[in-house]
Design a protein around this motif. Structure first.
Motif, PDB file in Angstrom:
ATOM      1  N   VAL A 186      42.528 -27.316 -24.167  1.00 17.38           N
ATOM      2  CA  VAL A 186      41.134 -27.581 -24.989  1.00 17.38           C
ATOM      3  C   VAL A 186      40.100 -27.190 -23.976  1.00 17.38           C
ATOM      4  N   ILE A 187      40.340 -28.156 -22.499  1.00 12.68           N
ATOM      5  CA  ILE A 187      39.083 -28.234 -21.707  1.00 12.68           C
ATOM      6  C   ILE A 187      39.036 -26.575 -21.056  1.00 12.68           C
ATOM      7  N   MET A 188      40.123 -25.906 -20.900  1.00 13.47           N
ATOM      8  CA  MET A 188      39.900 -24.324 -20.601  1.00 13.47           C
ATOM      9  C   MET A 188      39.171 -23.721 -21.637  1.00 13.47           C
ATOM     10  N   MET A 189      39.473 -23.821 -22.868  1.00 18.94           N
ATOM     11  CA  MET A 189      38.728 -23.320 -24.191  1.00 18.94           C
ATOM     12  C   MET A 189      37.433 -23.603 -23.857  1.00 18.94           C
ATOM     13  N   THR A 190      36.842 -25.034 -23.693  1.00 20.01           N
ATOM     14  CA  THR A 190      35.568 -25.242 -23.599  1.00 20.01           C
ATOM     15  C   THR A 190      34.975 -24.877 -22.374  1.00 20.01           C
ATOM     16  N   ALA A 191      35.582 -24.515 -21.231  1.00 22.87           N
ATOM     17  CA  ALA A 191      34.928 -24.036 -20.056  1.00 22.87           C
ATOM     18  C   ALA A 191      34.779 -22.592 -19.826  1.00 22.87           C
ATOM     19  N   TYR A 192      35.438 -21.837 -20.620  1.00 19.52           N
ATOM     20  CA  TYR A 192      35.824 -20.505 -20.288  1.00 19.52           C
ATOM     21  C   TYR A 192      34.358 -19.690 -20.991  1.00 19.52           C
ATOM     22  N   GLY A 193      33.432 -19.150 -20.083  1.00 21.03           N
ATOM     23  CA  GLY A 193      32.201 -18.516 -20.321  1.00 21.03           C
ATOM     24  C   GLY A 193      31.027 -19.505 -20.472  1.00 21.03           C
ATOM     25  N   ARG A 194      31.341 -20.630 -19.887  1.00 19.65           N
ATOM     26  CA  ARG A 194      30.263 -21.717 -20.173  1.00 19.65           C
ATOM     27  C   ARG A 194      29.552 -21.791 -18.945  1.00 19.65           C
ATOM     28  N   THR A 195      28.341 -22.434 -18.944  1.00 23.17           N
ATOM     29  CA  THR A 195      27.515 -22.668 -17.852  1.00 23.17           C
ATOM     30  C   THR A 195      27.833 -24.207 -17.449  1.00 23.17           C
ATOM     31  N   ILE A 196      27.640 -24.521 -16.106  1.00 26.35           N
ATOM     32  CA  ILE A 196      28.325 -26.127 -15.556  1.00 26.35           C
ATOM     33  C   ILE A 196      27.340 -26.882 -16.357  1.00 26.35           C
ATOM     34  N   THR A 197      26.238 -26.735 -16.640  1.00 25.68           N
ATOM     35  CA  THR A 197      25.406 -27.528 -17.470  1.00 25.68           C
ATOM     36  C   THR A 197      25.892 -27.763 -19.022  1.00 25.68           C
ATOM     37  N   PHE A 207      28.775 -27.232 -19.909  1.00 31.16           N
ATOM     38  CA  PHE A 207      30.277 -28.153 -19.792  1.00 31.16           C
ATOM     39  C   PHE A 207      29.969 -29.501 -19.566  1.00 31.16           C
ATOM     40  N   ALA A 208      29.267 -29.880 -18.652  1.00 26.74           N
ATOM     41  CA  ALA A 208      29.032 -31.237 -18.372  1.00 26.74           C
ATOM     42  C   ALA A 208      28.389 -32.092 -19.599  1.00 26.74           C
ATOM     43  N   ALA A 209      27.388 -31.316 -20.114  1.00 27.46           N
ATOM     44  CA  ALA A 209      26.906 -31.934 -21.517  1.00 27.46           C
ATOM     45  C   ALA A 209      27.833 -32.187 -22.558  1.00 27.46           C
ATOM     46  N   SER A 210      28.750 -31.400 -22.781  1.00 28.71           N
ATOM     47  CA  SER A 210      29.703 -31.355 -23.925  1.00 28.71           C
ATOM     48  C   SER A 210      30.696 -32.518 -23.727  1.00 28.71           C
ATOM     49  N   ARG A 211      31.024 -32.514 -22.318  1.00 26.62           N
ATOM     50  CA  ARG A 211      31.987 -33.780 -21.913  1.00 26.62           C
ATOM     51  C   ARG A 211      31.308 -35.208 -21.992  1.00 26.62           C
ATOM     52  N   VAL A 212      30.101 -35.215 -21.500  1.00 29.91           N
ATOM     53  CA  VAL A 212      29.888 -36.564 -21.597  1.00 29.91           C
ATOM     54  C   VAL A 212      29.570 -37.035 -23.262  1.00 29.91           C
ATOM     55  N   ALA A 213      29.056 -35.935 -23.893  1.00 23.55           N
ATOM     56  CA  ALA A 213      28.848 -36.275 -25.178  1.00 23.55           C
ATOM     57  C   ALA A 213      30.096 -36.675 -25.738  1.00 23.55           C
ATOM     58  N   ARG A 214      31.231 -35.915 -25.418  1.00 23.70           N
ATOM     59  CA  ARG A 214      32.506 -36.147 -26.021  1.00 23.70           C
ATOM     60  C   ARG A 214      33.213 -37.461 -25.803  1.00 23.70           C
ATOM     61  N   LEU A 215      33.105 -37.807 -24.707  1.00 25.21           N
ATOM     62  CA  LEU A 215      33.683 -39.074 -24.094  1.00 25.21           C
ATOM     63  C   LEU A 215      33.252 -40.358 -24.233  1.00 25.21           C
ATOM     64  N   TYR A 216      31.801 -40.266 -23.909  1.00 26.80           N
ATOM     65  CA  TYR A 216      31.170 -41.526 -23.679  1.00 26.80           C
ATOM     66  C   TYR A 216      30.770 -42.236 -24.872  1.00 26.80           C
ATOM     67  N   PRO A 217      30.046 -42.058 -25.990  1.00 27.06           N
ATOM     68  CA  PRO A 217      29.702 -42.641 -27.227  1.00 27.06           C
ATOM     69  C   PRO A 217      31.026 -43.589 -27.807  1.00 27.06           C
ATOM     70  N   ALA A 218      32.103 -43.079 -28.089  1.00 23.45           N
ATOM     71  CA  ALA A 218      33.196 -44.043 -28.582  1.00 23.45           C
ATOM     72  C   ALA A 218      33.411 -44.916 -27.582  1.00 23.45           C
TER      73      ALA A 218
END
Length: 371
Positions: free
Chosen positions: A85-96, A98-109
């Motif tokens: 899944v992370i390879m899918m998320t990262a492929y063709g994405r900017t570092i900003t 990718f980082a924003a998607s991971r923070v939003a996915r992990l931290y609220p819950a």
């Protein structure tokens, strides 16, 4: 998660078409993620030697324990799916992005789970009883770096996930291509093992030698799913699967110590091979067309369920095991954990995710180069 295999020739690496390829959701993998969480829950409630039952779980649940003592393999399955899944998320994405998607996915819950666990510990003295400072450090998700106790036992895996995200972030900055993914996924477990063998502490910690093969095989299975497999990819899948099987085989002794009963190394190794095959079957193989919406609902509950099931379930078991049937207590512990997970998903994740992602991305774009 998105994407579906295609029979058309894949776009050339580096083109816009190669970077952005919208695909339908993989509901089969959503269901598999929930199965992994259920396996870990079963391991913690009826497999591992927890004191809350007043007796070893293999005595309390003699038949069920024969299966749930292997539930720790749900973590290994999580790591394989994470690599995909992370390879899918990262492929063709900017570092900003990718980082924003991971923070939003992990931290609220996660923040909500830490807060709820702290409240639980105020009312129940049978858990970990973290200090206020320990709890505050836990909010960073970086507590393992400072040897601060996790407020929930299952949080230990998040530190490994964070290291994986760091490696993928560097990979994004270098530039992700199919050839580089193959090279990285094959070399990473080998270099990680060399770092451990030569006592290279920092490098060994960053490269996660014990679990690198699981992430790596997931990355390669994503390539099979994205563009179809070729000899190089399948050889990489074979190598990383064997290395993952070896890790599970040798971990069986440690698992047996936790369980207080025999854990078969051969069963562990065979189960890992079967789980890797199942990830392939549900993404690019014969089960890729599984499209039951309920699986996505279960998948949405997986992460919050993983976060909260430990201490909350243990509290129910500790408080009720002397007064009710063991099966009723087990059902109540599971039901409470699922209910809290649903609350975290619908009341926290659904309401916070998009705003947090957009806010983090906007902030990062003001300070980081657009890569």
């Amino acid at each position: 998660m998105t994407s579906q295999p295609t029979t058309a020739s894949p776009p050339a690496e580096g083109t816009a078409a190669a970077r952005v390829r919208p695909r339908p959701r993989l509901r089969g993998l959503d269901g598999l993620r929930f199965l992994a969480a259920a396996a870990v829950l079963g391991f913690h409630y009826t497999g591992i030697g927890i004191p809350q039952w007043g007796a070893p779980p293999h005595d309390v649940f003699p038949l069920l324990n024969q299966v749930t003592r292997y539930g720790f393999l749900g973590v290994q399955l999580f790591f394989v799916i994470s690599g995909f899944v992370i390879m899918m998320t990262a492929y063709g994405r900017t570092i900003t992005g990718f980082a924003a998607s991971r923070v939003a996915r992990l931290y609220p819950a996660y923040w909500a789970a830490v807060a709820l666990t702290v409240v639980l510990q105020l009312a129940w003295d049978g858990g970990r009883n973290p200090t206020l400072l320990d709890s505050l450090v836990n909010l960073t998700m970086l507590q393992e770096a400072w040897d601060v106790p996790n407020v929930q036992g299952a949080f230990w895996t998040l530190w490994f996930e964070m290291k994986f995200y760091l490696l993928i972030g560097v990979f994004i900055l270098v530039g992700i291509t199919r050839r580089r993914v193959i090279a990285f996924a094959v070399l990473w477990p080998l270099v990680a093992e060399l770092a451990r063998a030569t006592d290279s502490g920092l490098l060994s910690s960053l490269l996660i030698p014990s679990y690198a093969p699981y992430f790596a095989v997931g990355m390669l299975l994503f390539l099979v799913y994205r563009d179809g497999g070729d000899l190089a990819v399948w050889l990489g899948v074979a190598l990383t699967t064997v290395l993952a099987m070896r890790q599970a085989y040798h971990y069986a002794g440690t698992a047996a110590e936790h369980v207080g009963a025999d854990v078969s190394p051969a069963v562990c190794a065979a189960a890992v091979a079967a789980l890797v095959a199942l990830v392939w079957a549900l993404s690019a193989g014969p089960l890729r067309h599984v499209d039951w919406r309920v699986l996505s609902t279960l998948g949405a509950l997986t992460y919050p369920l993983y976060l909260v099931h430990g201490q909350f379930g243990f509290a129910v078991i500790d408080l009720l095991h002397d007064d009710l049937s063991r099966w009723v207590v087990l059902a109540l512990a599971t039901a409470l954990s699922v209910a809290i997970a649903a609350m975290l998903h619908y009341l926290v994740e659904n309401r916070v995710h998009d705003r947090l992602r957009d806010g983090v991305r906007t902030g990062l774009e003001k300070t980081l180069p657009a890569r």
